[in-house]
Design a protein around this motif. Structure first.
Motif, PDB file in Angstrom:
ATOM      1  N   ASP A 258       0.803  -1.224   0.000  1.00 21.14           N
ATOM      2  CA  ASP A 258       0.000   0.000   0.000  1.00 21.14           C
ATOM      3  C   ASP A 258       0.833   1.269   0.000  1.00 21.14           C
ATOM      4  OD1 ASP A 258      -2.381  -1.481   0.110  1.00 21.14           O
ATOM      5  OD2 ASP A 258      -2.244  -1.640   2.294  1.00 21.14           O
ATOM      6  N   ILE A 259       2.128   1.169   0.315  1.00 25.15           N
ATOM      7  CA  ILE A 259       2.915   2.387   0.532  1.00 25.15           C
ATOM      8  C   ILE A 259       3.128   3.194  -0.747  1.00 25.15           C
ATOM      9  CG2 ILE A 259       4.128   1.432   2.527  1.00 25.15           C
ATOM     10  CD1 ILE A 259       6.500   0.873   0.695  1.00 25.15           C
ATOM     11  N   PHE A 260       2.919   2.565  -1.903  1.00 29.06           N
ATOM     12  CA  PHE A 260       3.104   3.306  -3.166  1.00 29.06           C
ATOM     13  C   PHE A 260       1.798   3.939  -3.655  1.00 29.06           C
ATOM     14  CE2 PHE A 260       6.544   0.127  -3.258  1.00 29.06           C
ATOM     15  CZ  PHE A 260       7.619   0.974  -3.365  1.00 29.06           C
ATOM     16  N   LYS A 261       0.719   3.760  -2.889  1.00 26.32           N
ATOM     17  CA  LYS A 261      -0.538   4.382  -3.266  1.00 26.32           C
ATOM     18  C   LYS A 261      -0.505   5.874  -2.959  1.00 26.32           C
ATOM     19  CE  LYS A 261      -3.365   0.244  -2.518  1.00 26.32           C
ATOM     20  NZ  LYS A 261      -4.469  -0.352  -1.739  1.00 26.32           N
ATOM     21  N   LYS A 262      -1.202   6.624  -3.790  1.00 25.07           N
ATOM     22  CA  LYS A 262      -1.228   8.075  -3.618  1.00 25.07           C
ATOM     23  C   LYS A 262      -1.933   8.443  -2.309  1.00 25.07           C
ATOM     24  CE  LYS A 262      -1.864  12.109  -6.597  1.00 25.07           C
ATOM     25  NZ  LYS A 262      -2.433  12.578  -7.885  1.00 25.07           N
ATOM     26  N   PHE A 263      -1.294   9.309  -1.533  1.00 23.66           N
ATOM     27  CA  PHE A 263      -1.800   9.846  -0.267  1.00 23.66           C
ATOM     28  C   PHE A 263      -1.855   8.806   0.847  1.00 23.66           C
ATOM     29  CE2 PHE A 263      -4.183  12.439  -3.527  1.00 23.66           C
ATOM     30  CZ  PHE A 263      -3.362  13.548  -3.431  1.00 23.66           C
ATOM     31  N   TYR A 264      -1.228   7.653   0.639  1.00 26.74           N
ATOM     32  CA  TYR A 264      -1.223   6.651   1.711  1.00 26.74           C
ATOM     33  C   TYR A 264      -0.107   6.964   2.701  1.00 26.74           C
ATOM     34  CZ  TYR A 264      -0.886   2.231   4.203  1.00 26.74           C
ATOM     35  OH  TYR A 264      -0.851   1.279   5.190  1.00 26.74           O
TER      36      TYR A 264
END
Length: 438
Positions: free
Chosen positions: A382-388
């Motif tokens: 999930d760390i590469f998701k935007k605004f995560y």
């Protein structure tokens, strides 16, 4: 590849939609014709079965039938065609009643007509009829017969004058050889309403599909136009912001250069490098200028590490460079990748951070290792998701917008590279980026 204007997509859709409607209309018309053919065939079968009944057997041309006797009388000129017509007028009313009752259950409205078009004496080649003779017809008149059957009756017999002969008398010792030409015309008057009723579910389903496609395209087209407008507004805003940044950046750069001439201070040099970086970022907003950007060199990486070390003196940051002194990669992109990864390591508790830049097997490798808090296995995707942003409970313990690693991933993708992560809680995290040679 140049994108088509939205109006061309509209034209293409209209063309294909019209073709779709034409194709559906063609197959619907074929279905109507097939249904019509089946209805006509059934009507003919019912009429033929009706004529096989005893009340209509006298209509057949054989020696025992009344019709045969009338033809013989007509040949001998003992009667006329008008008298024969009068004898058969009463049959039409009965025939109409029979036809209506036969097709009442099916809902067919049938018109039928049986006509003798010609009676030929073959030995003299004489036509006994002046005009066609309709001997059986329904009250519903045939207007456009869907099917016309023609047939010929041919009778060839020899008869002699014999008082004990039970045959019908003909001229003494003469051959009787006649040919009768008949037409049977049948029309199902209400076939169209019957067919449309049978095909109504198909027509409604096809119409709903066409309407659904039209509505779906309208919604999609309207959404695309709205998004195009938003993108155009965004580009205009970026162009305006980029233009407005030019003067302040140029002023800061001019002031820092003048200060560096009067004073020798690492702070001034740091400010000048940051202003240069801001200028490069501003230029990258312009695609024409960004294509002409310089490559990333070893000196750029050393300066970046030095600046971060000055900003975070409590963190030990080191770099190992084993590639060529110049990478054939965009300076702004690689600097953005390194800065985001290094600052991320600092934010999440890293006190010892090492950056390794190497080249091997036709690819560049960038590795950033730290001894920070680490990332749980279930959160690594999930760390590469935007605004995560990683949270503990419902609390964010670090500052930021959550777009740093998203930027890193997007830049690596634009360079046709890949990024891998290896992390363990309370041990540290390692990011490894591989980028093929251009």
């Amino acid at each position: 590849m140049k994108k088509l204007n939205s109006k061309y997509y509209l034209i293409i859709f209209c063309v294909f939609y019209i073709l779709l409607l034409g194709l559906m209309g063609f197959y619907f018309n074929q279905a109507i014709r097939l249904k019509q053919k089946a209805i006509n065939s059934l009507a003919h079968e019912k009429i033929d079965d009706l004529l096989e009944q005893s009340s209509y057997k006298n209509m057949n041309l054989n020696k025992e039938s009344e019709l045969y006797k009338h033809f013989l009388a007509l040949k001998k000129q003992e009667t006329s065609i008008d008298i024969i017509k009068e004898n058969y007028n009463h049959n039409s009313e009965l025939f109409t009643t029979k036809v209506d009752s036969t097709f009442k259950e099916l809902g067919y409205k049938v018109a039928a007509k049986f006509t003798i078009t010609q009676i030929t004496l073959n030995d003299k080649n004489i036509n006994l009829l002046d005009e066609p003779f309709t001997f059986l017809e329904t009250n519903e008149k045939v207007v456009r017969p869907q099917k016309i059957n023609t047939s010929e009756w041919e009778i060839n017999e020899t008869s002699t004058h014999d008082q004990n002969d039970n045959h019908i008398e003909v001229e003494n010792d003469k051959d009787l050889h006649i040919t009768v030409h008949q037409e049977k015309e049948i029309e199902v008057v209400n076939y169209l309403s019957i067919v449309l009723k049978q095909l109504l579910p198909l027509f409604i389903g096809s119409s709903l599909i066409c309407i659904f496609i039209l509505v779906l395209y309208y919604i999609t087209y309207r959404t695309i136009k709205h998004k195009e407008k938003e993108v155009a507004n965004l580009y205009n805003m970026v162009d305006n912001v980029s233009h407005e940044f030019k003067l302040p950046i140029a002023t800061l750069k001019y002031g820092c250069k003048n200060l560096s001439k009067e004073y020798e201070s690492p702070t001034i040099n740091l400010l000048l490098r940051q202003v240069d970086r801001l200028d490069r970022l501003q230029n990258s907003l312009n695609p024409i200028l960004s294509d002409e950007e310089e490559n990333y060199i070893k000196e750029d990486a050393l300066v970046l590490i030095e600046d971060l070390q000055n900003l975070y003196p409590e963190v030990l940051i080191s770099i190992e460079w084993s590639a060529k002194d110049e990478l054939n990669l965009s300076k702004t992109k690689i600097e953005t990748v390194l800065l985001n990864l290094l600052e991320n390591s600092i934010k999440y508790g890293g006190t010892e951070i090492k950056c390794i830049i190497s080249s091997e097997a036709n690819q560049y490798t960038i590795t950033v290792m730290d001894n920070g808090m680490g990332i749980a296995k279930d959160k690594q995707s999930d760390i590469f998701k935007k605004f995560y942003r990683i949270r503990e409970g419902n609390i964010h313990n670090t500052q930021g917008l959550g777009i740093g690693l998203y930027q890193v991933q997007q830049i690596v993708k634009s360079l046709h590279g890949s990024i891998n992560i290896n992390s363990k809680l309370q041990v540290g995290t390692t990011f490894k980026i591989t980028i093929p040679y251009v």
